[in-house]
Design a protein around this motif. Structure first.
Motif, PDB file in Angstrom:
ATOM      1  N   UNK A 148       0.828  -1.205   0.000  1.00  0.00           N
ATOM      2  CA  UNK A 148       0.000   0.000   0.000  1.00  0.00           C
ATOM      3  C   UNK A 148       0.865   1.258   0.000  1.00  0.00           C
ATOM      4  N   UNK A 149       1.983   1.243   0.721  1.00  0.00           N
ATOM      5  CA  UNK A 149       2.887   2.395   0.748  1.00  0.00           C
ATOM      6  C   UNK A 149       3.483   2.634  -0.645  1.00  0.00           C
ATOM      7  N   UNK A 150       3.918   1.540  -1.287  1.00  0.00           N
ATOM      8  CA  UNK A 150       4.474   1.667  -2.645  1.00  0.00           C
ATOM      9  C   UNK A 150       3.435   2.219  -3.607  1.00  0.00           C
TER      10      UNK A 150
ATOM     11  N   UNK B  52       1.241   6.530  -6.939  1.00  0.00           N
ATOM     12  CA  UNK B  52       0.042   7.272  -7.345  1.00  0.00           C
ATOM     13  C   UNK B  52       0.163   8.763  -7.036  1.00  0.00           C
ATOM     14  N   UNK B  53       0.652   9.071  -5.826  1.00  0.00           N
ATOM     15  CA  UNK B  53       0.671  10.469  -5.416  1.00  0.00           C
ATOM     16  C   UNK B  53       1.983  11.162  -5.748  1.00  0.00           C
TER      17      UNK B  53
ATOM     18  N   UNK C 197       1.951  16.770   1.136  1.00  0.00           N
ATOM     19  CA  UNK C 197       1.735  16.753   2.589  1.00  0.00           C
ATOM     20  C   UNK C 197       0.774  15.620   2.954  1.00  0.00           C
ATOM     21  N   UNK C 198      -0.289  15.490   2.181  1.00  0.00           N
ATOM     22  CA  UNK C 198      -1.232  14.390   2.414  1.00  0.00           C
ATOM     23  C   UNK C 198      -0.558  13.041   2.252  1.00  0.00           C
ATOM     24  N   UNK C 199       0.300  12.939   1.230  1.00  0.00           N
ATOM     25  CA  UNK C 199       1.032  11.682   1.022  1.00  0.00           C
ATOM     26  C   UNK C 199       1.912  11.381   2.237  1.00  0.00           C
ATOM     27  N   UNK C 200       2.563  12.390   2.754  1.00  0.00           N
ATOM     28  CA  UNK C 200       3.443  12.197   3.920  1.00  0.00           C
ATOM     29  C   UNK C 200       2.637  11.720   5.129  1.00  0.00           C
TER      30      UNK C 200
ATOM     31  N   UNK D  59       0.585   4.633   7.750  1.00  0.00           N
ATOM     32  CA  UNK D  59       0.794   3.234   7.351  1.00  0.00           C
ATOM     33  C   UNK D  59       1.994   2.629   8.068  1.00  0.00           C
ATOM     34  N   UNK D  60       3.070   3.410   8.182  1.00  0.00           N
ATOM     35  CA  UNK D  60       4.230   2.919   8.943  1.00  0.00           C
ATOM     36  C   UNK D  60       3.872   2.714  10.418  1.00  0.00           C
ATOM     37  N   UNK D  61       3.079   3.653  10.961  1.00  0.00           N
ATOM     38  CA  UNK D  61       2.662   3.529  12.364  1.00  0.00           C
ATOM     39  C   UNK D  61       1.828   2.266  12.574  1.00  0.00           C
ATOM     40  N   UNK D  62       0.948   1.965  11.612  1.00  0.00           N
ATOM     41  CA  UNK D  62       0.152   0.738  11.717  1.00  0.00           C
ATOM     42  C   UNK D  62       1.031  -0.501  11.698  1.00  0.00           C
TER      43      UNK D  62
END
Length: 556
Positions: free
Chosen positions: A47-49, A54-55, A69-72, A78-81
């Motif tokens: 999902x991160x890739x 995409x963004x 900023x939204x991408x960040x 996602x990393x936190x999850x």
């Protein structure tokens, strides 16, 4: 949408997904959590890739995340999850060992309240152990304490002196126990590492503690789960990871310690020997007779290398893998051990080291006294009364046996077994008239039982030979084994036809040597009768009868 709103909404999504993962983890086998977390992180990585492509490259938005900023923010969540999933898995896996906290897993395991579970628990405390029980189990507490003392002594032989943290033994109802998410239909008890609690379904002192049978043995279940507790304490004390010991090894130790320490081999047919790698986790543990195979493997290991090898292997896992530690102290790889067990299996375990499947049983006084208390609380239940009588009879405490059997007959006058055992007990006390009366009642209640006819006729050799013959004749007509009684009747008729003192002495001497009688007390009673009826006779037959009586007295 403002940045602050995006952050708050994102945090809400993160907390929601994290909670879903934690709840899902509650229903996942503890030993499989890391695998689930890894799969979950792989999906997050994909999902991160996808988000970056995409963004970051195509400049297209995802939901309300429209810019870099939204991408960040999205990638950070996602990393936190991913980190949360690994952290939760580690927390559940180690079960907060050595702390007083509970995991969500343990909180959600708490069963729903039922009619039985609403009954309040009473507490009994000893040393570092708290026992939670209900009123109907109170009479078994002394016996349970004896069991705990014995297993503590036995586990010390294997693990040495271990610092024991507070342990709770919860004796709960069957309904509550079966609602537990970790309990299967075949589970007899469970040790929860996070709670440091052994839970066993015990609703009634007699039926669940005192009365052992092939399907349920409270003592063995308690010993098994207590072994898990000590193993857990040993790992905490020595900073040994729970991952270092495969499931088959720990369960093998616990199963082998269900009776006396390393003195029991389960008398169960083992269909095949499977690779230990297939029974190294709790998944599919019930398959392939894993308990039985692990039991035999550990028992063989200990008989070959001594009890201390268990502790030595576990301590060595701090420096190397379990497989290497096992080979270091056993001298063989796990695969080689599998091969040895397969050879034993192929030869029907002919050369496998074993102890008797029928060891001498020591009756604990706490068991008898506990049953006596139970009888006072449940005076109309004949089963525990008969159990107490059986225990007293096995201890040769015949007066106590008679007292208890009379209680059983008061509760159920149609209990033919109680009348039979009462006759037996009176025989042991040489009260043959009362023995005859009791056995006559047994015959009336169970007229097809050939054994009762035989025993009654044996008594009548002392009280009235003619009645003994009549009893055998009646039994031959209606009992289930007439041939058995016919043989005795032939001998009785020979005794009746004896005439003269010398012929009587010789005839009874031969009869007693043929060992037709049930008990030595009967033989002594018959000898006493002959000596009293014919005191003036002198001869070798009399001398031999006197010698036989002396030998019988020595045996009794």
């Amino acid at each position: 949408m403002k940045v602050v709103n995006k952050i708050f909404i994102t945090m809400g999504i993160y907390l929601g997904l994290a909670l879903v993962y934690m709840l899902a983890a509650t229903y996942i086998d503890i030993n499989n959590l890391y695998r689930v977390a890894i799969v979950f992180n792989i999906l997050l990585g994909i999902l991160i890739i996808y988000t970056i492509i995409r963004m970051g490259i195509k400049n297209k938005g995802i939901l309300f995340y429209k810019n870099k900023l939204g991408m960040t923010i999205l990638i950070t969540v996602l990393f936190a999850l991913g980190g949360t999933s690994l952290g939760v898995s580690k927390l559940y896996k180690e079960k907060l060992a050595g702390t007083s906290h509970e995991t969500l897993n343990s909180l959600t395991r708490k069963p729903q309240e039922t009619a039985k579970s609403r009954e309040p628990y009473q507490e009994y405390e000893r040393e570092n152990i708290k026992i939670l029980y209900r009123k109907d189990v109170e009479s078994a507490l002394d016996l349970i304490n004896v069991y705990i003392d014995e297993i503590q002594e036995d586990t010390e032989k294997v693990f040495g002196q271990v610092e024991r943290q507070e342990l709770t033994i919860k004796l709960t109802d069957e309904e509550t126990f079966r609602k537990d998410l970790l309990v299967d239909e075949w589970t007899g008890g469970y040790y929860y590492e996070d709670l440091k609690q052994i839970t066993i379904p015990v609703e009634d002192a007699y039926y669940d503690v005192f009365n052992t049978n092939l399907n349920y043995n409270f003592e063995e279940i308690l010993r098994h789960e207590y072994s898990h507790y000590i193993s857990h304490m040993f790992r905490i004390q020595n900073d040994i990871s729970s991952d270092s010991m495969p499931h088959w090894f720990e369960e093998g130790v616990a199963t082998t310690m269900e009776e006396e320490v390393f003195k029991k081999v389960m008398n169960t047919e083992l269909k095949e020997i499977v690779p230990f790698s297939t029974i190294s986790s709790s998944k599919d543990w019930r398959k392939n007779q894993a308990y039985e195979q692990s039991n035999r493997a550990i028992y063989y290991l200990v008989t070959e290398k001594g009890e201390g090898i268990i502790k030595d292997i576990l301590l060595k896992t701090k420096e190397m893998s379990f497989e290497e530690a096992f080979k270091t102290f056993s001298g063989k790889s796990i695969e080689e051990y599998e091969s040895i067990l397969r050879n034993f299996h192929a030869n029907d375990w002919e050369n496998y080291p074993r102890v008797s499947y029928f060891p001498e049983v020591t009756i604990k006084e706490e068991k008898i006294q506990g049953l006596e208390e139970y009888i006072k609380e449940h005076p109309m239940d004949p089963k525990p009364i008969m159990k107490v009588a059986q225990l007293y009879l096995s201890q040769k405490k015949y007066k106590e046996t008679i007292r208890v059997l009379k209680l059983a007959i008061q509760v159920d006058p149609s209990n033919s077994l109680a009348w039979y055992q009462l006759g037996l007990s009176y025989t042991y006390t040489n009260d043959f008239n009362k023995a005859q009366d009791a056995l006559q009642e047994s015959v009336k209640l169970e007229p097809k039982n050939s054994q009762s006819y035989m025993f009654l006729s044996n008594i009548m050799l002392i009280t009235n030979l003619d009645k003994g013959i009549d009893t055998l004749e009646k039994g031959i007509k209606i009992s289930d084994e007439p041939k058995y009684l016919q043989k005795a009747l032939n001998e009785y008729n020979k005794l009746k036809d004896l005439s003269g003192m010398e012929e009587k002495y010789l005839g009874y001497l031969k009869f007693l040597k043929d060992d037709i009688l049930f008990h030595d007390n009967l033989k002594m009673g018959i000898i006493d009768n002959i000596l009293k009826e014919n005191p003036d006779y002198q001869g070798p037959a009399k001398e031999e009868l006197i010698k036989m009586k002396e030998d019988l007295e020595g045996r009794l």
